[in-house]
Design an enzyme around this catalytic site. Structure first.
Site, PDB file in Angstrom:
ATOM      1  N   GLU A 116      37.522  43.437  37.200  1.00  0.00           N
ATOM      2  CA  GLU A 116      36.703  42.565  36.284  1.00  0.00           C
ATOM      3  C   GLU A 116      36.723  42.818  34.840  1.00  0.00           C
ATOM      4  OE1 GLU A 116      33.754  41.272  38.114  1.00  0.00           O
ATOM      5  OE2 GLU A 116      34.754  42.308  39.943  1.00  0.00           O
ATOM      6  N   LYS A 138      40.445  38.189  31.297  1.00  0.00           N
ATOM      7  CA  LYS A 138      41.163  39.141  32.320  1.00  0.00           C
ATOM      8  C   LYS A 138      42.604  39.221  31.709  1.00  0.00           C
ATOM      9  CE  LYS A 138      38.068  38.504  36.164  1.00  0.00           C
ATOM     10  NZ  LYS A 138      37.724  38.132  37.422  1.00  0.00           N
ATOM     11  N   ASN A 185      35.008  39.386  41.489  1.00  0.00           N
ATOM     12  CA  ASN A 185      34.322  39.175  42.640  1.00  0.00           C
ATOM     13  C   ASN A 185      32.875  40.263  42.636  1.00  0.00           C
ATOM     14  OD1 ASN A 185      34.970  37.535  44.686  1.00  0.00           O
ATOM     15  ND2 ASN A 185      35.870  38.892  45.846  1.00  0.00           N
ATOM     16  N   ARG A 198      37.558  33.935  48.190  1.00  0.00           N
ATOM     17  CA  ARG A 198      37.340  35.227  47.879  1.00  0.00           C
ATOM     18  C   ARG A 198      36.218  35.802  48.599  1.00  0.00           C
ATOM     19  NH1 ARG A 198      38.953  35.964  42.560  1.00  0.00           N
ATOM     20  NH2 ARG A 198      38.457  38.249  43.019  1.00  0.00           N
TER      21      ARG A 198
END
Length: 278
Positions: free
Chosen positions: A3, A51, A165, A264
């Site tokens: 994350e 990210k 996710n 996912r």
């Protein structure tokens, strides 16, 4: 995939260990940049962008890396044993007199001109933990495709950068809708609350260096999410398949979401969350 708060933490560790120091060791173990030698140059800063990690180096260079699913950067002190994995998984080594940063299993590693950083991060939406954060732009991005399922829209880094996710599943739970509900069918006011909550959760959890303390709890009375350190379960639905919902007692379910080949894992409570399911 980590994350945004995890990437932020990684950047802080790298920045503390490397910034302002001259590199005495440089080893980029990818064919394209294997001959690049950064020794003698000073690391200026390490900045997260969504990210992505941008390690800026004296001379107008940036080492761009992305962790994706399995990558990691580990920092070791002088003389400390490296424990991040076997030697064949090392993709990058940056060292100075006091510390060595080792990049393991990095699927993205490239050296580019700092002036060209926008080529690799310019497509990203507002960074939830960055100075460019703008909730209005993030909201407009999310609503631009009303037919898109919420979970897919939240994961699209072009909309807002930093959600993975875990937060995708947890945010849908907090909104009481399934990740498969089209964005255009969200109850009035919900999209804006999702954007505000997403930023607040990542901001609150970014300083928790024990990943087990990530929290998105919410009281059964429907109050605001609880964030930060506290005992007890840390998440409502993510990773809790088959366990009972903390709010209604219904067993948590799990399914894949997304286009073929890029699915996912998604968790949700069929008792609390309204909308279609996978």
């Amino acid at each position: 995939m980590p994350e945004g708060d995890t990437v932020w933490q990684t950047a802080q560790r790298l920045h503390t260990a490397l910034a302002g120091q001259t590199l005495t060791r440089s080893d980029l173990r990818v064919p394209r940049f294997a001959t690049a030698d950064l020794t003698g140059r000073t690391v200026l800063d390490v900045t997260p962008r969504g990210k992505h990690l941008l390690t800026r180096i004296e001379g107008g260079l940036t080492l761009h890396s992305h962790l994706r699913m399995d990558g990691s950067w580990q920092v070791y002190g002088s003389g400390e044993r490296w424990r991040g994995g076997p030697a064949h998984q090392i993709r990058a080594i940056l060292g100075n007199a006091a510390n060595t940063a080792v990049g393991y299993r990095l699927p993205v590693l490239e050296l580019l001109r700092t002036k060209d950083e926008e080529k690799v991060v310019g497509h990203l939406g507002p960074d939830l933990l960055g100075p460019d954060w703008d909730p209005d732009i993030a909201l407009a991005n999310l609503l631009a495709d009303p037919s898109r399922p919420l979970g897919e829209a939240l994961l699209d880094q072009r909309n807002l950068a930093g959600i993975g996710n875990v937060y995708k599943s947890e945010l849908a739970f907090l909104a009481r809708v399934t990740p498969w509900l089209p964005v255009g069918e969200l109850p009035e006011g919900t999209p804006k609350r999702l954007v505000v909550t997403a930023q607040r959760l990542l901001e609150a959890n970014k300083s928790s260096f024990d990943r087990r303390t990530t929290a998105t709890e919410r009281g059964t009375s429907g109050g605001p999410p609880v964030v930060g350190r506290r005992p007890g379960p840390r998440l409502h639905v993510y990773g809790r398949e088959g366990m009972r919902c903390l709010r209604c007692g219904t067993p948590i379910r799990r399914a894949d979401q997304g286009e073929s080949g890029r699915e996912r894992t998604t968790f949700w409570c069929p008792g609390c969350q309204a909308g279609p399911t996978g």
